[in-house]
Motif scaffolding. Sequence first.
Motif, short mmCIF file in Angstrom:
data_model
loop_
_atom_site.label_atom_id
_atom_site.label_comp_id
_atom_site.label_asym_id
_atom_site.label_seq_id
_atom_site.Cartn_x
_atom_site.Cartn_y
_atom_site.Cartn_z
N ILE A 68 0.83 -1.21 0.00
CA ILE A 68 0.00 0.00 0.00
C ILE A 68 0.86 1.25 0.00
CG2 ILE A 68 -1.61 1.33 1.43
CD1 ILE A 68 -2.91 -1.29 2.24
N ILE A 69 2.05 1.16 0.60
CA ILE A 69 2.90 2.35 0.70
C ILE A 69 3.36 2.84 -0.67
CG2 ILE A 69 3.70 1.67 2.98
CD1 ILE A 69 6.33 0.79 1.72
N ILE A 70 3.30 1.96 -1.68
CA ILE A 70 3.71 2.37 -3.03
C ILE A 70 2.81 3.49 -3.54
CG2 ILE A 70 4.01 1.57 -5.41
CD1 ILE A 70 4.62 -1.19 -4.33
N ALA A 71 1.54 3.48 -3.12
CA ALA A 71 0.61 4.51 -3.58
C ALA A 71 0.99 5.89 -3.06
CB ALA A 71 -0.81 4.16 -3.13
N PHE A 72 1.81 5.95 -2.03
CA PHE A 72 2.18 7.23 -1.42
C PHE A 72 3.65 7.56 -1.63
CE2 PHE A 72 -1.26 5.27 0.95
CZ PHE A 72 -2.22 6.28 0.95
N LYS A 73 4.30 6.85 -2.56
CA LYS A 73 5.73 7.07 -2.80
C LYS A 73 6.01 7.32 -4.27
CE LYS A 73 8.04 4.70 1.00
NZ LYS A 73 9.45 4.84 1.22
N LYS A 74 7.11 7.98 -4.51
CA LYS A 74 7.63 8.14 -5.87
C LYS A 74 8.69 7.07 -6.06
CE LYS A 74 9.53 11.49 -9.12
NZ LYS A 74 10.03 12.88 -9.28
N ILE A 75 8.27 5.97 -6.67
CA ILE A 75 9.10 4.78 -6.70
C ILE A 75 10.35 5.01 -7.55
CG2 ILE A 75 9.21 2.36 -7.38
CD1 ILE A 75 7.57 2.87 -4.90
N ALA A 299 5.72 1.36 -18.97
CA ALA A 299 7.09 1.76 -18.64
C ALA A 299 7.05 2.96 -17.70
CB ALA A 299 7.87 2.11 -19.91
N GLY A 300 8.07 3.04 -16.82
CA GLY A 300 8.20 4.20 -15.95
C GLY A 300 7.70 3.93 -14.55
N THR A 301 8.32 4.61 -13.58
CA THR A 301 7.95 4.42 -12.18
C THR A 301 6.63 5.11 -11.84
OG1 THR A 301 9.30 6.35 -11.60
CG2 THR A 301 10.35 4.19 -11.47
N SER A 302 6.26 6.15 -12.57
CA SER A 302 5.01 6.84 -12.27
C SER A 302 3.81 5.93 -12.49
CB SER A 302 4.88 8.10 -13.13
OG SER A 302 4.89 7.75 -14.52
N SER A 303 3.92 5.01 -13.47
CA SER A 303 2.83 4.08 -13.73
C SER A 303 2.60 3.16 -12.54
CB SER A 303 3.14 3.24 -14.98
OG SER A 303 3.26 4.05 -16.13
N MET A 304 3.67 2.73 -11.87
CA MET A 304 3.52 1.87 -10.71
C MET A 304 2.80 2.60 -9.58
SD MET A 304 6.41 -0.24 -8.56
CE MET A 304 6.67 -1.36 -9.92
N GLY A 305 3.12 3.85 -9.37
CA GLY A 305 2.45 4.63 -8.34
C GLY A 305 0.98 4.81 -8.63
N MET A 306 0.64 5.07 -9.89
CA MET A 306 -0.76 5.22 -10.27
C MET A 306 -1.51 3.90 -10.14
SD MET A 306 -0.97 7.79 -13.52
CE MET A 306 -2.70 7.46 -13.60
N ALA A 307 -0.86 2.79 -10.49
CA ALA A 307 -1.49 1.48 -10.35
C ALA A 307 -1.78 1.18 -8.89
CB ALA A 307 -0.59 0.40 -10.94
N ALA A 308 -0.82 1.50 -8.01
CA ALA A 308 -1.03 1.27 -6.58
C ALA A 308 -2.14 2.18 -6.04
CB ALA A 308 0.27 1.51 -5.82
N ALA A 309 -2.20 3.41 -6.52
CA ALA A 309 -3.25 4.34 -6.08
C ALA A 309 -4.62 3.85 -6.51
CB ALA A 309 -2.98 5.73 -6.64
N ALA A 310 -4.73 3.36 -7.75
CA ALA A 310 -6.01 2.85 -8.24
C ALA A 310 -6.43 1.59 -7.48
CB ALA A 310 -5.92 2.55 -9.73
N SER A 311 -5.46 0.73 -7.17
CA SER A 311 -5.77 -0.48 -6.42
C SER A 311 -6.20 -0.16 -4.99
CB SER A 311 -4.53 -1.40 -6.41
OG SER A 311 -4.81 -2.60 -5.75
N PHE A 312 -5.54 0.83 -4.37
CA PHE A 312 -5.92 1.23 -3.01
C PHE A 312 -7.31 1.85 -3.00
CE2 PHE A 312 -5.78 4.31 0.55
CZ PHE A 312 -5.57 3.42 1.58
#
Length: 339
Positions: A68-75, A299-312
């Motif tokens: 869950i912390i991925i949604a609040f981080k710049k990976i 591609a890109g770390t911003s996509s992972m943060g957005m995916a975690a935010a959508a999942s949360f």
Amino acid sequence: MGKGETSAVQEKVIVPEVTEMEYRPKKVKMPVGKRIQREAKKNLPLFIMLLPGFIFTFIFSYLPMFGIIIAFKKINFVEGIFASPWNGLENFRFLFTSSDAWTITRNTLGYNILFLALGLVLNVALAIGLTEIANKVASKVYQTMILMPHFLSFVIVSYLVFAFLSTENGFLNKTILPMFGLDPVNWYTNPKPWPYILTFVNFWKSVGYGSIVYMAAIAGIDTGLYEAAEIDGASRAKQLWYITIPSLVPLMVVLTIMNVGKIFNADFGLFYQVPLNSGALYSTTDVISSYVYRMLAGAGTSSMGMAAAASFYQSVCGFILVVTTNYIVTKIDPEKAMF
């Protein structure tokens, strides 16, 4: 009365009445630790049966929750998840300011509400219909036929759908549409018919399995109720309406509450594999689950943060819906609530 003579009047010996409670030995209160140990030993076989499900749930549901912390981080892949800098609600802001947030939320809610309402009716109706078949051989054959699609992978289902909808060699374009003098349709670039296609595919695959629980519940209804109703002159339709369906209501309520909790969790295979991830169909086929997968695959770390935010966002909404639905049921009929 002389000495040695037996007295005609004998004194009554009054014995005090003693109640049963005074003879009952007092129970010695067992320490809490020993009580727990005794109950654990008594129910050990049940705990062993529960263990595989507990391990599975812990590994695949609770252990990944640290993500869950991925949604609040710049990976940053170099620094890792825990060493990456915090960025607050930036991922959520980026998600909800995009047009994708409304599209995936609308599609997820719309499809799941339809599947929940219509699926409840179809599952109960199919269960009642199968139990009403007098011929046991025919009943088993029908049950097998409607249950088989549940065990097919959505990859296989997607190829079956493609065999019908293929522009060049599809059964619809090559056989059905020419019979009515209609031109071939490029199904995988036209989003309008896909809500109907996905709804049909979903129920074709799931309605057989969903009716099994209701069939088991119908088998557990006291047959004496039907016999009494038949003696009173009730028709079979009235027996179903006044006995079968009311007996299924508690189960229907519990299953509905559980399904409401998954209303933000659309079936990934249905919405990703069946439309073949066609970008032209995203307006009617893209849901939160497929969006999260595409963001993770991007591609890109911003996509992972957005995916975690959508999942949360998906998980929080599902939790709120379960609690709210159960609260409403508690107010209407506390006995039918799940917790």
